[in-house]
Design an enzyme around this catalytic site. Structure first.
Site, PDB file in Angstrom:
ATOM      1  N   GLN C 217     -59.346   8.576 -18.085  1.00  0.00           N
ATOM      2  CA  GLN C 217     -60.302   7.903 -18.970  1.00  0.00           C
ATOM      3  C   GLN C 217     -59.629   6.741 -19.705  1.00  0.00           C
ATOM      4  O   GLN C 217     -60.292   6.037 -20.463  1.00  0.00           O
ATOM      5  CB  GLN C 217     -60.865   8.914 -19.986  1.00  0.00           C
ATOM      6  CG  GLN C 217     -61.599  10.076 -19.336  1.00  0.00           C
ATOM      7  CD  GLN C 217     -62.075  11.138 -20.309  1.00  0.00           C
ATOM      8  OE1 GLN C 217     -61.898  12.320 -20.058  1.00  0.00           O
ATOM      9  NE2 GLN C 217     -62.690  10.744 -21.428  1.00  0.00           N
ATOM     10  N   ARG C 364     -66.314  16.693 -24.832  1.00  0.00           N
ATOM     11  CA  ARG C 364     -67.374  15.728 -25.110  1.00  0.00           C
ATOM     12  C   ARG C 364     -67.596  15.568 -26.603  1.00  0.00           C
ATOM     13  O   ARG C 364     -68.705  15.719 -27.093  1.00  0.00           O
ATOM     14  CB  ARG C 364     -68.662  16.177 -24.417  1.00  0.00           C
ATOM     15  CG  ARG C 364     -69.673  15.068 -24.274  1.00  0.00           C
ATOM     16  CD  ARG C 364     -70.852  15.504 -23.467  1.00  0.00           C
ATOM     17  NE  ARG C 364     -71.769  14.381 -23.300  1.00  0.00           N
ATOM     18  CZ  ARG C 364     -72.606  14.257 -22.278  1.00  0.00           C
ATOM     19  NH1 ARG C 364     -72.650  15.159 -21.347  1.00  0.00           N
ATOM     20  NH2 ARG C 364     -73.399  13.223 -22.198  1.00  0.00           N
ATOM     21  N   CYS C 365     -66.507  15.336 -27.346  1.00  0.00           N
ATOM     22  CA  CYS C 365     -66.671  15.058 -28.767  1.00  0.00           C
ATOM     23  C   CYS C 365     -65.447  14.353 -29.289  1.00  0.00           C
ATOM     24  O   CYS C 365     -64.484  14.146 -28.585  1.00  0.00           O
ATOM     25  CB  CYS C 365     -66.936  16.331 -29.564  1.00  0.00           C
ATOM     26  SG  CYS C 365     -65.464  17.312 -29.848  1.00  0.00           S
ATOM     27  N   GLU C 734     -71.873  11.770 -27.339  1.00  0.00           N
ATOM     28  CA  GLU C 734     -71.427  13.123 -27.671  1.00  0.00           C
ATOM     29  C   GLU C 734     -72.215  13.768 -28.806  1.00  0.00           C
ATOM     30  O   GLU C 734     -72.008  14.945 -29.104  1.00  0.00           O
ATOM     31  CB  GLU C 734     -69.938  13.065 -28.034  1.00  0.00           C
ATOM     32  CG  GLU C 734     -69.131  12.450 -26.910  1.00  0.00           C
ATOM     33  CD  GLU C 734     -67.719  12.064 -27.305  1.00  0.00           C
ATOM     34  OE1 GLU C 734     -66.836  12.086 -26.440  1.00  0.00           O
ATOM     35  OE2 GLU C 734     -67.489  11.747 -28.482  1.00  0.00           O
TER      36      GLU C 734
END
Lengths: 289, 166, 781
Positions: C217, C364-365, C734
């Protein structure tokens, strides 16, 4: 995840298959749908030297009524039951079961025979076959033999089949008039093995239960028939009270273990709940039959 | 070694392979069709779904030798004569994909569903795709995408969530 | 006539989809290079053991096996350990001991994938098992086994961190009329993108260049780290992050496999591919959460919240390798006062080593915000029970009022903008909150169980301002480079990296809006460190807040030059030229106008004397603050009294992420986020037995939701733009993952609250609910 190497044969006849099994005593595995076996090979939890694929063996994919019973050939896929009008009309417990085995894609390959012959207590069909009083037809070097489902399921991952025997067919007696059956499964999510599953079949004489069959999934080291519960129901009015009592007896018969699917006492309680629900549904279907 | 001969998207492929070769590896490595993916080890995710003789199949849980002589269809075969398959169109119009990794398998399952059931309910769609995991979309738009495709295949008028291009 | 640009606010069909729909995506495992070798990794069966020896002779004797790499080999090159973002170090391959199950022990390099898989089974490792410590509370006991004897401090305690005002908080607690207190465990979970991690490392011995295609990423940060660790000059390293099959935070870290494959390519001079199995991914890659929280919330008798006190033990596994670029060891956890106006708060976190895989990545945060939100949203409901007050009413009473923004929180965060009552009112109205409460009362009277759960969360995203964030000293700006071609089309290169978020579309829309060019004429590129401008990558919902801002500003820089060109073409003074409806026009005279395409052509063919040719700009954007999206979620559950199963009947998410680029994509992000919020609330967890064996090592037991478990999400929105972002946007990818878990947990607790239940740890499993029903005689088949 890659399987270790093995040889492969796709014999054209049953006798050829049996002689291949015979010639590789204990080192060969029968491949039907492969949906249990291939994952085991990939995780290298099984490492046979030879796979004997039944896909070219003729006359193993029949699904039809003959001589008072339903014949399910060893290569009949779960999806075939799921989409069969015959099954839907007369064998609702089989429809219920084949609709909840693993997931829809797995069911396109997974065979009913394999689901039973793998003898995994977490598999769904063994319990249903117990409730429906099925018999297994096996063929080996000494010819064909008929084995009652109770005798067929020996222990966890162990059946009465000899290493050189092939399961040919499962036979389910055609239900008598005013019969109904159901399979109820509790799972954590689609694709999961049952936390608990319960199969039930009843035959009604008026409101009285003339015959009862029950089978439990994942409630013991092998698929379990709670005999006391079955015996209790016969001759009783099939009402909420008798159902509840039978469910208690089934729960007492269960011998589940604590694991990720829940503590043992919860699973026992689920045998009670699901037996109640399966019997209610089977009774309702019997009344409509 | 074993001889495997199959048709994939109408083209013949033939190779001498180890019996243990998984179908998904045959498709990806031997045939070079990398649209079919691998997402798990346990027959759980469906990223590897292809059609074998029209039947949606998890190609990570089949040996290549098991489908010898078979007729396979992969995501690469959905588009015909420059026309996207209605399922592809539906996924685009309804934003039915995000990272795209589960998409080929999901679409193959959808194609087979619509062949069998031309007008499924939302619940039937969800049931049919319950062997295919998606981690991005939350499935809502996948259901819409498949319904879009169904409507299109039935010849009904369709409108997706997306605006048409300027 | 205005140009049809399809800029901000348009549901543009995704530009990246045509390749994915045709199976023509370019994922790492799709890459096949001439002479490519394959790597497979042998992993430890033990959670804690000494390695007495490794005998690879049988593996090396196999045809097709080129090498077996062990820790000793790497140690000789100084590469047996690598640094982490948390000032710790992490084993690439162990020299003499393993510290968690599934840890990498040795790697095989072979000509075929299948041969490599066979060869790892032929390596003999002589282990001497040691007692592991799995529970972080027990790990703090001095008598526990030491996880990291290599460290100077002979303790499993890594760090202690505090935020807020302890004294003021304690004082408010002493004065408080009501205190709610709960122990809240947020379990270990795993992001499980459907694509696992992997790479192809390819070292070209002739030009000395190392190219790595990698599931990352953050390609630029990886290049810098690899250069620093290996000593290879940075211009001789190219990291390419091609199409990524989902990231969610799990593809931020540097995993040992990447490093070993790179070393193997350097040594063999051939490309080396390494692709994880799902089991490896699940068992060894960075986990998320594992926070043991004790939270207390103090209030007046009328329900006015006064202070929050939180103590946490954070299990970091065997290496402190959290993907946390903030300056705080517990990330943004001190955002835990949430959406509520409190006078004081005090947060303490202790990081602990255990014999479990390392991590502490997001799921996802944004760096521990989910933990913070779960704690406070659960505590608000717990307080509501104590006060016998409706949880919606309690929230409305304590929200930070809209007029108090920008708002300085008790732990020091400056919230940019918000209107919390508006979002909650909208949610309550749309779902019919009062009717649901009536229905619940009627059902309770009949013994039936339903629950209504609310979560009114505030997110903190867009890392981030350089006063709060850096990665090994590199500030967390992000970037955009725009080049406009003579015929009026453009290429936009950005420093962030999509993993499904749709950057090729949304960044084109941002540029289209700012430049007045049609979206169709704009190409977005990213993920190749040789061509994209330097950036820190995509995670923590940072792309729109950072690189999105950079794109707008780069485009505005182009407009500055464009204005001069327009003035030249229109024979007007630049002061008389304005940007209206996506084109330049002479003030007050729409008939005298030039489109950006006209300007672009002039920039190469007819620019005024003294002006440089070309039309391009670069911007590196260091955000002044984070963005604070928020939402009001309401979940309705029904409980099966025979099984304890929780069925989500309805779930409504009202989100506010400021100004929206592409509504269709935002909704898609929310759907996905909600599903990844529901999953840990009801299904997913990773646990270990006493020996440190993972219990959920495959998808058979790590339960990703299918379409059958996932409800048909309902969504709505309010819009409160960010005042400091160039186009008023906030991150949104998110929000739903962060906001959903407490809404679901609160709904279940609400269903059981009349039985005395005030808290249940997630994931809430049927047997947990059933136990409560049975205890109260409510179980019924």
């Amino acid at each position: 995840m890659i399987p270790s190497a093995f040889d492969y044969a796709a014999p054209q006849s049953l006798s050829e298959a049996i002689s291949l099994l015979q010639g590789n005593a204990g080192q060969a595995k029968v491949l039907a749908g492969g949906q249990s076996l291939i994952p085991l090979l990939k995780f290298r939890l099984a490492g046979p030297e030879l796979l004997v694929d039944l896909r070219k063996v003729p006359a193993l994919d029949h699904l039809e009524e003959r001589d008072g019973h339903l014949a399910i050939g060893a290569m009949v896929r779960e999806s075939a039951l799921e989409h069969s009008a015959l099954i839907a009309s007369r064998y609702p417990a089989l429809l219920d079961t084949s609709s909840v085995v693993a997931d829809p894609l797995v069911r396109n390959y997974a065979t009913v025979g394999g689901n039973v012959a793998h003898a995994d207590p977490a598999n769904d069909h063994p319990a249903t076959m117990l409730a429906l009083r099925a018999t297994a037809i096996a063929n080996g070097p000494n010819g064909q033999r008929t084995i009652s489902i109770d005798d067929f399921l020996v222990d966890t991952f162990e059946t009465a089949l000899a290493p050189d025997e092939v399961l040919m067919e499962l036979r389910v007696p055609r239900p008598a008039a005013h019969s109904g059956s159901a399979y109820v499964k509790l799972e954590r999510k689609v694709g999961d093995y049952a936390i608990i599953g319960v199969a039930a079949q009843v035959t009604l004489d008026g409101e009285v239960c003339a015959q009862a069959g029950l089978g439990l999934t994942n409630a013991a080291p092998r698929a379990l028939r709670p005999r006391e519960a079955e015996t209790f129901l016969v001759g009783k009015r099939l009402d909420e009270e008798s159902i509840r009592h039978a469910a208690e007896l089934a729960a007492s018969a269960a011998d589940p273990v604590s694991d990720l699917r829940g503590p043992a006492d919860y699973k026992r309680a689920m045998v009670r709940t699901l037996t109640t629900r399966a019997l209610r549904l089977a009774a309702q279907r019997a009344r409509q039959a | 070694m074993a001889q495997v001969k199959v048709n994939i998207n109408g083209a013949p492929y033939q190779a001498e392979v180890e019996p243990r070769l998984l179908l998904v590896h045959f498709i990806r490595e031997v045939a070079g069709l990398t649209g079919t993916h691998v997402g798990c080890d346990s027959t759980s995710c469906g990223a590897c779904t292809v059609l074998v003789d029209g039947v949606p199949s998890k190609s990570c849980t089949l040996l290549a030798v098991q489908v010898d002589g078979g007729d396979l269809q992969t995501v690469e075969g959905l588009e015909r004569d420059g026309q996207l398959h209605p399922v592809q169109e539906g996924f685009w119009e309804e934003h039915g994909l995000q990272c795209g990794f589960c998409t080929p398998g999901m679409m193959m399952t959808a194609v087979a569903l619509l062949e069998r059931n031309s007008n499924p309910s939302d619940d039937e769609v969800r049931r049919a795709i319950s062997g295919n995991l998606c981690r991005c979309t939350g499935y809502v738009n996948i259901v819409k995408a498949i319904q879009y495709a169904g409507a299109k295949m039935r010849g009904e008028p369709v409108t997706g969530a997306a605006e048409s291009a300027a | 006539m205005a140009v049809a640009v399809q800029g901000m606010g348009h549901s543009v069909k995704r530009k990246e989809d045509p390749r994915f729909l045709r199976g023509k995506g370019n994922y790492v495992d799709d890459l096949k290079l001439p002479g490519m070798l394959y790597m497979d990794i042998l992993r430890s069966p033990y959670a804690h053991a000494n390695i007495k020896g490794i005998d690879a002779s049988r593996a090396l004797a196999m045809p097709g096996v080129l090498a077996v790499v062990t820790g000793k080999d790497l140690d000789a090159a100084g590469l047996a350990w690598m640094p982490t973002l948390m000032s710790d170090k992490q084993m690439v391959l162990p020299v003499d001991r393993v510290v968690y199950q599934a840890q990498e022990v040795a790697a095989v390099i072979a000509t075929e994938r299948y041969i490599a898989a066979d060869a790892i089974t032929q390596i003999d490792v002589d282990y001497e098992p040691l007692t592991p410590v799995v529970d972080p509370i027990r790990a703090l006991d001095p008598s526990s086994p030491l996880v990291r004897p290599d460290r100077e401090n002979k303790t499993n305690h890594i760090w202690h961190w505090e935020a807020g005002d302890k004294e003021a908080t304690d004082r408010l607690f002493e004065q408080a009329a009501v205190v709610a207190k709960e122990d809240i465990y947020i379990p270990r979970i795993h992001v499980c993108s459907i694509e696992t991690c992997g790479c192809v490392a390819s070292f070209d011995r002739i030009n000395g260049k190392l190219t790595i295609w990698m599931t990352t990423q953050a390609p630029h940060a990886i290049r810098t780290v690899f250069s620093l660790v290996s000593g290879i000059p940075e211009h001789k390293i190219r990291v390419i992050s091609p199409d990524i099959g989902g990231g969610f935070g799990g593809k931020v870290p540097v995993y040992p496999g990447y490093v070993i494959a790179t070393v193997a390519s350097l040594q063999t001079g051939r490309p080396v591919k390494w692709i994880e199995d799902r089991s490896e991914n699940l068992q060894a890659d960075s986990f998320a959460r594992d926070y043991h929280i004790t939270a207390e919330l103090a209030a007046d008798a009328d329900g006015t919240m006064k202070a929050l006190r939180v103590k946490t033990v954070a299990d970091h596994g065997a290496f402190d390798a959290a993907a946390n670029p903030s300056k705080f060891p517990a990330g943004l956890f001190s955002i835990c006062t949430g959406s509520y106006d409190m006078q004081a708060a005090h947060v303490e976190v202790d990081g602990v080593y255990t014999n479990k895989p390392p991590g502490g990545v997001a799921y996802r945060c944004s760096f521990r915000v989910t933990e913070a939100v779960h704690a406070v949203e659960r505590m608000v409901d717990s307080l509501a029970l104590k006060l016998e007050m409706d949880p919606a009413e309690l929230r409305l009473k304590n929200f930070i009022p809209p007029e108090k923004f920008p708002y300085k929180s008790a732990t020091g965060w400056e919230y940019d903008s918000g209107n919390y009552p508006a979002a909650l009112h909208k949610a309550m109205e749309r779902i019919g909150y009062q009717d649901l409460r009536r229905e619940q009362a009627e059902k309770r009277a009949r013994g039936e169980l339903m629950g209504i759960g609310i979560s009114t969360f505030t997110e903190i995203v867009g890392a981030g301002p350089s006063h709060t964030f850096d990665i090994l000293g590199i500030k967390m700006f992000d970037s955009c480079e725009i080049r406009i071609h003579p015929t009026g089309s453009a290429i936009v290169r950005i420093g962030v990296q999509t993993q499904g978020q749709g950057h090729e579309t949304t960044f084109a829309q941002i540029a289209a809006e700012e430049l007045g060019l049609p979206v169709a004429n704009i190409t977005v590129e990213h993920g190749d460190t040789d061509t994209a401008p330097y950036g820190l990558g995509t995670y923590a919902s940072r792309s729109t807040p950072t690189a999105g801002a950079a794109t707008a500003i780069a485009a505005r820089k182009i407009r500055e030059k464009g204005k001069l060109l327009a003035a030249h073409l229109l024979e007007a003074s630049p002061d008389d030229v304005e940007w209206v409806d996506h084109q330049f026009q002479v003030k007050g005279d729409p008939s005298r106008a030039k489109t950006m395409a006209d300007i672009a052509f002039a920039a190469y063919t007819n620019h005024p004397q003294g002006m440089e040719a070309g039309l391009e700009a670069v911007d590196y954007y260091d955000p002044p603050n984070l963005t604070f999206p928020f939402g009001a979620y309401i979940c309705v559950v029904d409980i099966d009294r025979g099984t304890g199963e929780v069925k989500i009947r309805r779930f409504l998410a009202v989100d506010d992420c400021g100004n929206i680029i592409n509504p269709m994509i935002v909704e898609g992000q929310i759907h996905g986020g909600l599903t990844m919020g529901m999953a840990p609330a009801l299904l997913e967890e990773i646990t270990y037995d006493e020996a440190g064996n993972i219990r959920q090592g495959t998808f058979m037991d790590y339960l990703l939701p299918t379409a059958m478990e996932t409800p048909a999400w309902e969504t709505d929105k309010t819009c409160t733009p960010s005042p400091h972002h160039p186009f008023g946007a906030k991150g949104v990818g998110e929000s739903a993952t962060v906001g959903a878990p407490p809404a679901i947990a609160n709904a279940v607790v609400d269903a059981l609250s009349h039985l005395g239940v005030t808290h249940m740890d997630i994931p809430i499993k049927p047997w947990m609910v059933y136990k409560v029903l049975e205890e109260h005689g409510l179980a019924q088949p």
